[in-house]
Design an enzyme around this catalytic site. Structure first.
Site, PDB file in Angstrom:
ATOM      1  CG  ASN A 182      -0.248   0.033   2.516  1.00  0.00           C
ATOM      2  OD1 ASN A 182       0.866   0.548   2.612  1.00  0.00           O
ATOM      3  ND2 ASN A 182      -0.862  -0.517   3.546  1.00  0.00           N
ATOM      4  CB  ILE A 183      -0.093   4.861  -0.446  1.00  0.00           C
ATOM      5  CG1 ILE A 183      -1.083   4.976   0.710  1.00  0.00           C
ATOM      6  CG2 ILE A 183      -0.823   4.740  -1.765  1.00  0.00           C
ATOM      7  CD1 ILE A 183      -1.861   6.287   0.697  1.00  0.00           C
ATOM      8  CB  CYS A 229      -5.926  -1.863  -5.439  1.00  0.00           C
ATOM      9  SG  CYS A 229      -6.267  -0.197  -6.035  1.00  0.00           S
ATOM     10  CG  ASP A 245     -10.208   3.739  -1.947  1.00  0.00           C
ATOM     11  OD1 ASP A 245     -11.314   3.266  -1.619  1.00  0.00           O
ATOM     12  OD2 ASP A 245      -9.429   4.273  -1.151  1.00  0.00           O
ATOM     13  N   GLY A 246      -9.052   1.576  -6.009  1.00  0.00           N
ATOM     14  CA  GLY A 246      -8.949   1.483  -7.458  1.00  0.00           C
ATOM     15  C   GLY A 246      -8.395   2.726  -8.110  1.00  0.00           C
ATOM     16  CD1 TRP A 247      -6.831   5.843  -5.125  1.00  0.00           C
ATOM     17  CD2 TRP A 247      -8.885   6.687  -5.337  1.00  0.00           C
ATOM     18  NE1 TRP A 247      -7.273   6.155  -3.877  1.00  0.00           N
ATOM     19  CE2 TRP A 247      -8.530   6.688  -3.972  1.00  0.00           C
ATOM     20  CE3 TRP A 247     -10.132   7.195  -5.720  1.00  0.00           C
ATOM     21  CZ2 TRP A 247      -9.396   7.168  -2.986  1.00  0.00           C
ATOM     22  CZ3 TRP A 247     -10.976   7.680  -4.734  1.00  0.00           C
ATOM     23  CH2 TRP A 247     -10.615   7.647  -3.384  1.00  0.00           C
ATOM     24  CG  ASP A 248      -3.314   5.183  -4.989  1.00  0.00           C
ATOM     25  OD1 ASP A 248      -3.136   6.208  -5.666  1.00  0.00           O
ATOM     26  OD2 ASP A 248      -3.759   5.184  -3.838  1.00  0.00           O
ATOM     27  NE  ARG A 249      -2.626  -1.106  -3.419  1.00  0.00           N
ATOM     28  CZ  ARG A 249      -2.750  -1.532  -2.162  1.00  0.00           C
ATOM     29  NH1 ARG A 249      -1.949  -2.479  -1.721  1.00  0.00           N
ATOM     30  NH2 ARG A 249      -3.651  -1.033  -1.376  1.00  0.00           N
ATOM     31  NE  ARG A 302      -2.531   7.966  -3.270  1.00  0.00           N
ATOM     32  CZ  ARG A 302      -3.473   8.112  -2.353  1.00  0.00           C
ATOM     33  NH1 ARG A 302      -3.399   9.114  -1.483  1.00  0.00           N
ATOM     34  NH2 ARG A 302      -4.481   7.258  -2.281  1.00  0.00           N
TER      35      ARG A 302
END
Lengths: 655, 543
Positions: free
Chosen positions: A270-271, A333, A335-339, A379
Site C-alpha cells: 500500500n501507499i 485494489c 479504492d482502485g485509483w493507485d495500484r 498523493r
C-alpha cells in the site's frame, strides 16, 4: 520580497566548498544568486517542489537549512544569523504548503500564449479519440452516460465505456457494491482478440455479502469478449491486506458467487509502505561516499526495487492474460485509483505500441491516471494536507517505464528525459494537468480556462524527448513487449538518472541520445542540402549547357554543426577517489562548478521553459569548453581551476 | 605425446543445447585433439559447430537409461548441454574432453596448429615492441632511455628484453636495483604524461625484509626520476596493499619503501583484492548470475556478498587517484604491490586510459594491452588456467585481467563516445585470454614466449581482430576523439553489473543487438550522406 545576504550554498559532496550568495524568497520561488561576479549563478526552486525543510543545529559559521525537493534535488544553505534562518524557515514552511489551489504556481504562470493557443493546447490529448482508436464503440462496448454530472461516482469521468449488456440498473447496482462507487469500467480494449482490461474498486463483500448486479456486471464484461469463457479478476493487493479489508465490510470477490471468474492476487504493497520505501532509498542516495556494500545493502533494505518488480508483475500478468489467453481482466485494489492505475497502465504499455510513442504516452497518463481520478493533489502534496496521503505512486509507474526502456532500448519513441520532466511537472504545479483529485474538481475549478496544459508544452519541445534508437519497424519492439520469463532479478536497476539527477558527477558524462539525435539532425540537413544542390545543378545545367569549363568549388556543407565540440569533450573534472581513507578528506574540488542542473536562469523561466535539465544540458555544453583548460593545457587555466589545484594540493599534503 | 591416446571414441549422435532461447542442434559429435565438433545433417544452417576444448572449464555427466547428458561449462561463461545416445559413448566423450581440455603443455596447444586463411605467420606481432613506445616518449623528453640490460632475461625473468629507464641510471645500477625488488622488477617507465611532464612507473615490492635493508641504487633511481620531471616535483608511491599487509610482507623478505630513504616520495596505501579472494569473488558472482531460482528479495544482498562490484570500485578509484596525482598534482607516481604483476598493472593500465587519448583508440588499446599486460609479465597462463566454473582447487588463478576489462567497460558506460572500441572488443579479449586459437595470451612472460617461439609459430590475436569482418562487432560507432582526460565516477551509484558478460548464459542478447544495429545505421547513414556530396561537375560553375 525577502532576501538574506551572505548565505552559503554548500556543495553536498564537498564539505569544503560553498558558494557565497544572496537568498531571495519570492511568491513562487526560492532563488539563490551567487555573489561571485564571474559566475552570478542562480538556483531557482519552486515552492511546490519543496518536500521538507530542516533547520539544523547552529554552528560557528551559521545556521544550516536543508531543503529536500520532490524532484530529488537537495539544497543545503548556511545562513549567518540564526534569526534570519528562522525567518526563512518559517516563511518557507508556509510557502511550501499552500492551502488553496489559487496559491499554486499554475494560476500565475504565464507562458505568453494567447487564449486560442491555450485552448488548442488543452485539446491536444483527446480521450474520445483514443477510445475510437481502440475500436470503440462496437458491438460489445458502448459509451455510457450513466455518470453524467458525476451522478454515480464523483471520482470517475463522465465518459465511460461499459459492456453493451450492462444496463444502467446493473451499473448503479454494481456501483453501490463497490468502494467509493467505483464500478467496473473499461480501461483498455484489445482489438486483436476482443479481450479488455476493466478497472474498479474493491467489492463491499465483507464476509458474506453479495450483489446480484455486481455479479451481472462481471458477467457482462465476460460476454463482451466472445473469445473467452472466463475473466480474470486481479486484486493487486497482497492477500493479507485484502482479507483484512473484509472485516471492514470490504474485501474481494468470492469465486463461488461469480460465475466463470479466475481470481488472482498480485501483492503490491500500500501507499504507506511505498512512501517509507522511497524514504529509505533516498537516505541511501544521500549517503556521503558510501561503500559498495553500504549502497547495495541500503538499496536492498529499502525494498524499492522489489516494489517496482511487483508493479511490473501485475502489468505482465494482465498483459499476458489479454494477449496470450485472450481473456478479459478486471483489475482492482482498494479504492482502485493507485495500484489499479499502475497495473492497468503498465499492461497497456506492454500491449499497445501506441502508448510507447510520445503522444500515446501522454494519452495513457491522461486515461489511466488523470481521468480515472488518481488523487494527484493528495498523493503529491500539492496542497497542505494529510502527510499520510502522500505516496510516490506515479513515480513508480514512471520508473517501471524506465526499467522497460532499459530492457527494450528501441521500443519507445521517447527518452529518459521525457519521463524525468513529467515527474518534475507532476510536482511543480506549473501546469494544470495534474491538479486536483478528480475530473469533477478540475471542472469546478475551471482548470482549462485558467491554466496551461503540460502536454502542449512537451509536444512543442518534442525534439528534446525523442529516442533516436526508436524502431517502429522491428518485430521485437512492435506489438506486445515480451519480458524474458526466467531471471528478472537482474533486470531491475537503480535509476540513477532520476534519484541522483542533480548529482551530475554521478551521471554518465556523455549522452548517447543527444549525440545520435545530433547526428540524425545533421544527416537530415545534409540530405536537404544535397537535394537543393542537385536541383540547382539541374537548372544550371539546362541553362548553361554551352559553358565550357567548370571550375570546381564545392560549397562547404555545415560540417558537424557544433555537436562534436560540445557533446563530446564533456565537462569533466576528477572526483574524489580517496573514498573513505581519512587522509583524503575532501571530495571533488570543482564538482560544484559543473552542477549546472541546479541552475535555472531567469531567461529560461521567462521563455516558459522550466525544464531544468534541458537547459542544463546546453549550459554544460558551454561549460565544457571552459573545462578544457586544466587538461587541454592550451588555454590559460581559469581562476576556478587554479583554485581547485590549490585545494587539491592541500588535500594531498595532509596525506 | 599423441592426442589419439586421449581420444576414447570415434563419434556419437548427439543433440546440443546452446542457451535458453536457441534452437537445439542435432548431429554427429566427434572429438579431435583440440576441438569438439558437431556436424548436423546437410539441411541444417550452420554446417559445423565447433568448440575449442581448451574453453571447457568444467564437465558434468549424467546417465539416464541408454543415453547420457554432458553439461559443459565454458571459460567464456557459456553453458552447453549435450544429449548423447549411448552410455558408453557418453562416458568416453566425457573422459576425452576431461583429458584434452586440461592439457598444460603450451607447444602442443591449438595456437601452434591454427593456420587460418588470409593470415600470415609473423604478421602483426611486431606492432608493439618496447622500442615503439620508447620512440613516442623520446619525442617528448630526453630524460629516459631504452635499456637492454634485460636482454637475456637475467635481471628480471618477467620483464621484456628492453625496458625504459631514466637516462642517468646505468645498467649496472639497474642490476642492483633488480636484486632489491621482488622478481627482479626494478622501477621502469610505464607511461609518460607529456602535458604535465610526469611519469608513471611500476615495480615489484622492495625486499627490505625484517632488517629494513636499503639499496642506494634503487633510491638513486627514484631520486633521478623526480629530478628529471621538473624542479621540486614530488612523487607518490601507490602501494596496492594495506599498511599492515605491507609491513607483514617484511617477515617474508618483502616490504615497502621507508619514508626516510626516498625523500620527495610519499607512500599511499590503497589495498586491492588479489589472488584467491578475487577468484572466489568471480566464482560467486557467476554462480549468483546463473541462479535462476533466486528471488528478487535477496538479489542485491547476494550481489553485495560477491564483492565483485566493490573490487571494481576500489580499482577504478585507485587508478583515478594515480592519474589525478599526475595530471592535477604534477607528481610522479610509482605503483607496486607485492609481485607487481597483477594489481599494479591494473592501476597503471587504467590510469593511462583515463589520461591518454591515444590509448582509447582501437590500435592504442591493443598497444596498451600488449605493453602493460602481455610484455609487462602478467602471468596469463597461471591466472587464466581456470575460469569461474572449475571445481579444481584454485592455485594461481585470478581474474585480474577480467577486472581490468570490467573497469574499462564502466569507463565506456560513463563516456560512451570516448572509446573507439566497443563492448564486443572487451568480450573478445576476455574470451581469448582464457581460451584462444591465437598465441597472444599464451605463457606467463616474454621469456617463456621466447622459449616456446610463440611469436614465430602462432598467429597474433591482433591480426585476427584486424580482419574487416570483425570490425562491426569490435568498434564503437559513437566514437569521437576526445583530447581530454576522462574522469569517471567511482561512486556505487555510477557503477553497474556488466550484464553483457556476466549474464551471457542467461540473458537474451537480442534487445541490445537490435539497439546496436540501429546505432550503426544512424551513424553510417550520416557517413553515406557526407560522402555523397555533389561531384565536381555538379557544383555551381563560377563566372
Amino acid at each position: 520580497m525577502e532576501h538574506v545576504e551572505n548565505v552559503r550554498l554548500v556543495d553536498r559532496i564537498s564539505s569544503k566548498k560553498a558558494a557565497l550568495g544572496t537568498l531571495y524568497l519570492t511568491a513562487t520561488h526560492v532563488i539563490f544568486v551567487e555573489t561571485a561576479p564571474d559566475a552570478r549563478k542562480e538556483t531557482w526552486i519552486l515552492h511546490s517542489q519543496i518536500a521538507t525543510i530542516e533547520k539544523q543545529a547552529t554552528t560557528a559559521t551559521g545556521c544550516p537549512l536543508l531543503i529536500r525537493c520532490k524532484n530529488f534535488q537537495l539544497l543545503q544553505l548556511v545562513i549567518p544569523q540564526e534569526r534570519d534562518c528562522h525567518d526563512v524557515y518559517i516563511s518557507l514552511i508556509r510557502l511550501a504548503r499552500p492551502v488553496k489551489y489559487e496559491e499554486l504556481y499554475c494560476f500565475s504562470f504565464n507562458p505568453k500564449l494567447d487564449r486560442e493557443e491555450r485552448e488548442q493546447g488543452w485539446m491536444l490529448i483527446d480521450l474520445s479519440e483514443e477510445y475510437k482508436r481502440m475500436g470503440l464503440p462496437n458491438n460489445y462496448w458502448q459509451l455510457s452516460d450513466v455518470n453524467r454530472e458525476y451522478r454515480v461516482c464523483d471520482s470517475y469521468p463522465t465518459e465511460l465505456y461499459v459492456p453493451k449488456s450492462a444496463t444502467a440498473h446493473i451499473i448503479v447496482g454494481s456501483s453501490k457494491f463497490r468502494s467509493r462507487r467505483r464500478f467496473p469500467a473499461l480501461s483498455y480494449y484489445y482489438k486483436d482478440n476482443h479481450a479488455s482490461i476493466c478497472r474498479s474498486s474493491q467489492p463491499l463483500s465483507g464476509f458474506s455479502a453479495r450483489c446480484l448486479e455486481d455479479e451481472q456486471m462481471l458477467q457482462a464484461i465476460r460476454k463482451a469478449n466472445p473469445g473467452s469463457d472466463f475473466i480474470y479478476v486481479v486484486d493487486t493487493r497482497p492477500k493479507l491486506n485484502a482479507m483484512a479489508n473484509r472485516a471492514a465490510g470490504k474485501g474481494y470477490e468470492n469465486e463461488d458467487n461469480y460465475s466463470n471468474i479466475k481470481f488472482q492476487f498480485i501483492g503490491i504493497e500500500n501507499i504507506h509502505v511505498m512512501r517509507n520505501s522511497l524514504q529509505k532509498m533516498l537516505e541511501v542516495c544521500e549517503l556521503k561516499s558510501p561503500s559498495m556494500s553500504d549502497f547495495l545493502w541500503g538499496l536492498e533494505n529499502s525494498g524499492w526495487l522489489r516494489h517496482i518488480k511487483a508493479i511490473m508483475d501485475a502489468g505482465v500478468f494482465i498483459a499476458k492474460a489479454v494477449s496470450e489467453e485472450g481473456a478479459s481482466v478486471l483489475v482492482h485494489c482498494s479504492d482502485g485509483w493507485d495500484r489499479t492505475a499502475q497495473g492497468c497502465s503498465v499492461a497497456s504499455l506492454l500491449l499497445d505500441p501506441h502508448y510507447r510513442t510520445l503522444k500515446g504516452f501522454m494519452v495513457l497518463i491522461e486515461k489511466d491516471w488523470i481521468s480515472f481520478g488518481h488523487k494527484f493533489t493528495h498523493r503529491y502534496g500539492n496542497l497542505d494536507g494529510d502527510p499520510r496521503e502522500i505516496s510516490p505512486v506515479i513515480d513508480q509507474f514512471l520508473e517501471c517505464v524506465w526499467q522497460l526502456m532499459e530492457q527494450f532500448p528501441c521500443a519507445f519513441e521517447f527518452n529518459e528525459r521525457f519521463l524525468i520532466h513529467i515527474q518534475h511537472h507532476i510536482y511543480s504545479c506549473q501546469f494544470g494537468n495534474f491538479l486536483c483529485n478528480s475530473q469533477k474538481e478540475r471542472q469546478e475549478l475551471k482548470i482549462q480556462e485558467r491554466t496551461y496544459s503540460l502536454w502542449a508544452h512537451l509536444w512543442k519541445n518534442r525534439a528534446d524527448y525523442l529516442n533516436p534508437l526508436f524502431r517502429a519497424d522491428h518485430s521485437q519492439t512492435w506489438g506486445v513487449l515480451h519480458l524474458p520469463t526466467a531471471p528478472c532479478n537482474f533486470m531491475y536497476k537503480f535509476w540513477n538518472g532520476m534519484y541522483n539527477r542533480f548529482e551530475k558527477g554521478l551521471q554518465p558524462r556523455q549522452s548517447v541520445t543527444d549525440y545520435l539525435m545530433a547526428v540524425k539532425e545533421e544527416t537530415q540537413q545534409l540530405e536537404e542540402e544535397l537535394e537543393a544542390l542537385e536541383e540547382r545543378l539541374e537548372k544550371i545545367q539546362k541553362v548553361q549547357l554551352s559553358r565550357t569549363k567548370v571550375r570546381s568549388k564545392q560549397s562547404e556543407p555545415s560540417k558537424h554543426s557544433g555537436f562534436s565540440t560540445s557533446d563530446n569533450s564533456t565537462a569533466n573534472t576528477p572526483q574524489d577517489y580517496s573514498g573513505n581513507v581519512k587522509s583524503f578528506p575532501s571530495r571533488s574540488p570543482s564538482q560544484g562548478d559543473e552542477d549546472s542542473a541546479l541552475i535555472l536562469t531567469q531567461d529560461n523561466l521567462k521563455s516558459s521553459d522550466p525544464d531544468l535539465s534541458a537547459n542544463s544540458d546546453q549550459e554544460s555544453g558551454v561549460e565544457d569548453l571552459s573545462c578544457r583548460s586544466p587538461s587541454g593545457g592550451e588555454c590559460v587555466p581559469s581562476e576556478d581551476s587554479a583554485k581547485d589545484r590549490d585545494s587539491d594540493e592541500a588535500v594531498f599534503l595532509t596525506a | 605425446m599423441e592426442f589419439a591416446e586421449l581420444i576414447r571414441t570415434g563419434q556419437a549422435q548427439a543433440e546440443l543445447l546452446r542457451g535458453p532461447e536457441e534452437p537445439p542442434l542435432r548431429g554427429t559429435l566427434c572429438i579431435t585433439g583440440h576441438h569438439l565438433l558437431l556436424s548436423p545433417g546437410p539441411q541444417a544452417t550452420p554446417d559445423l559447430w565447433l568448440l575449442l576444448l581448451r574453453n571447457v572449464d568444467s564437465i558434468e555427466k549424467r546417465i539416464a537409461g541408454d543415453s547420457g547428458t554432458i553439461t559443459l561449462r565454458c571459460k567464456d561463461l557459456r553453458v552447453l548441454q549435450l544429449d548423447i545416445e549411448g552410455v558408453e559413448a557418453t562416458l568416453d566423450i566425457a573422459r576425452s574432453i576431461e583429458a584434452l581440455s586440461s592439457l598444460e603443455s603450451v607447444i602442443t596447444s591449438f595456437p601452434f596448429f591454427y593456420r587460418p586463411k588470409g593470415l600470415r605467420l609473423g604478421d602483426a606481432w611486431h606492432f608493439h615492441p618496447p622500442e615503439c613506445y620508447y620512440k613516442r616518449v623520446a619525442r617528448e623528453t630526453n630524460a629516459w632511455r631504452l635499456s637492454e640490460a634485460n636482454e637475456d632475461f637475467s635481471l628480471c625473468p618477467s620483464y621484456p628484453r628492453a625496458v625504459i629507464v631514466p637516462r642517468a641510471v646505468e645498467d649496472s645500477a639497474l642490476a642492483r636495483s633488480a636484486r632489491f625488488r621482488q622478481g627482479g622488477r626494478f622501477p621502469v617507465l610505464s607511461y609518460y604524461h607529456a602535458p604535465s611532464g610526469t611519469v608513471l612507473l611500476r615495480a615489484g615490492q622492495p625486499l627490505t625484509g625484517p632488517q629494513k635493508r636499503r639499496c642506494s641504487e634503487d633510491e638513486e633511481l627514484l631520486r633521478v626520476v623526480l629530478a628529471g620531471a621538473r624542479p621540486g616535483a614530488r612523487g607518490f608511491i601507490v602501494d596496492t596493499r594495506s599498511p599492515q599487509a605491507a609491513k607483514q610482507a617484511r617477515m617474508t623478505g618483502g616490504g615497502t619503501e621507508a619514508k626516510a630513504a626516498y625523500p620527495g616520495w610519499k607512500r599511499l596505501h590503497r589495498p586491492l583484492e588479489r589472488g584467491r579472494p578475487l577468484q572466489e569473488s568471480f566464482v560467486h558472482l557467476v554462480e549468483a548470475c546463473g541462479d535462476l531460482e533466486q528471488s528478487m528479495d535477496r538479489w542485491l544482498n547476494r550481489l553485495e556478498s560477491c564483492r565483485w562490484l566493490s573490487h571494481v570500485k576500489e580499482t577504478l578509484s585507485t587508478a583515478c587517484l594515480a592519474a589525478q596525482s599526475m595530471e592535477q598534482e604534477g607528481a610522479c607516481v610509482l605503483v607496486h604491490g607485492a609481485d607487481g604483476t597483477d594489481s599494479t598493472l591494473l592501476i597503471t593500465s587504467l590510469a593511462q586510459l583515463i589520461l591518454d587519448p591515444l590509448s582509447r583508440t582501437m590500435a592504442g588499446f591493443q598497444e596498451l594491452i600488449e605493453r602493460e599486460w602481455i610484455q609487462a609479465g602478467h602471468p596469463f597462463q597461471l591466472r587464466c588456467a581456470h575460469s569461474a566454473f572449475s571445481h579444481a582447487r584454485p592455485k594461481h588463478e585470478a581474474p585480474t585481467f577480467l577486472l581490468f576489462l570490467d573497469c574499462v567497460w564502466q569507463l565506456g558506460r560513463q563516456f560512451p563516445l570516448s572509446l573507439e572500441f566497443g563492448e564486443g572488443m572487451l568480450l573478445a579479449l576476455f574470451d581469448h585470454a582464457y581460451a584462444s586459437p591465437f598465441g597472444t595470451f599464451l605463457c606467463n612472460n616474454e621469456k617463456e614466449r621466447c622459449l616456446c617461439e610463440v611469436r614465430t609459430r602462432t598467429h597474433s590475436l591482433w591480426s585476427g581482430l584486424s580482419q574487416p569482418k570483425e570490425q562491426r562487432k569490435l568498434r564503437n560507432p559513437l566514437y569521437v576523439p576526445n583530447p581530454l582526460a576522462i574522469w569517471p565516477s567511482a561512486e556505487p551509484q555510477s557503477l553497474r553489473l556488466w550484464q553483457g558478460l556476466f549474464l551471457r548464459g542467461t540473458r537474451l542478447p537480442e534487445p541490445s543487438e537490435v539497439a546496436w544495429e540501429k546505432v550503426w545505421q544512424i551513424v553510417t547513414d550520416q557517413e553515406k550522406t557526407e560522402g555523397s556530396q555533389p561531384t565536381d561537375s555538379a557544383s555551381e560553375p563560377r563566372p
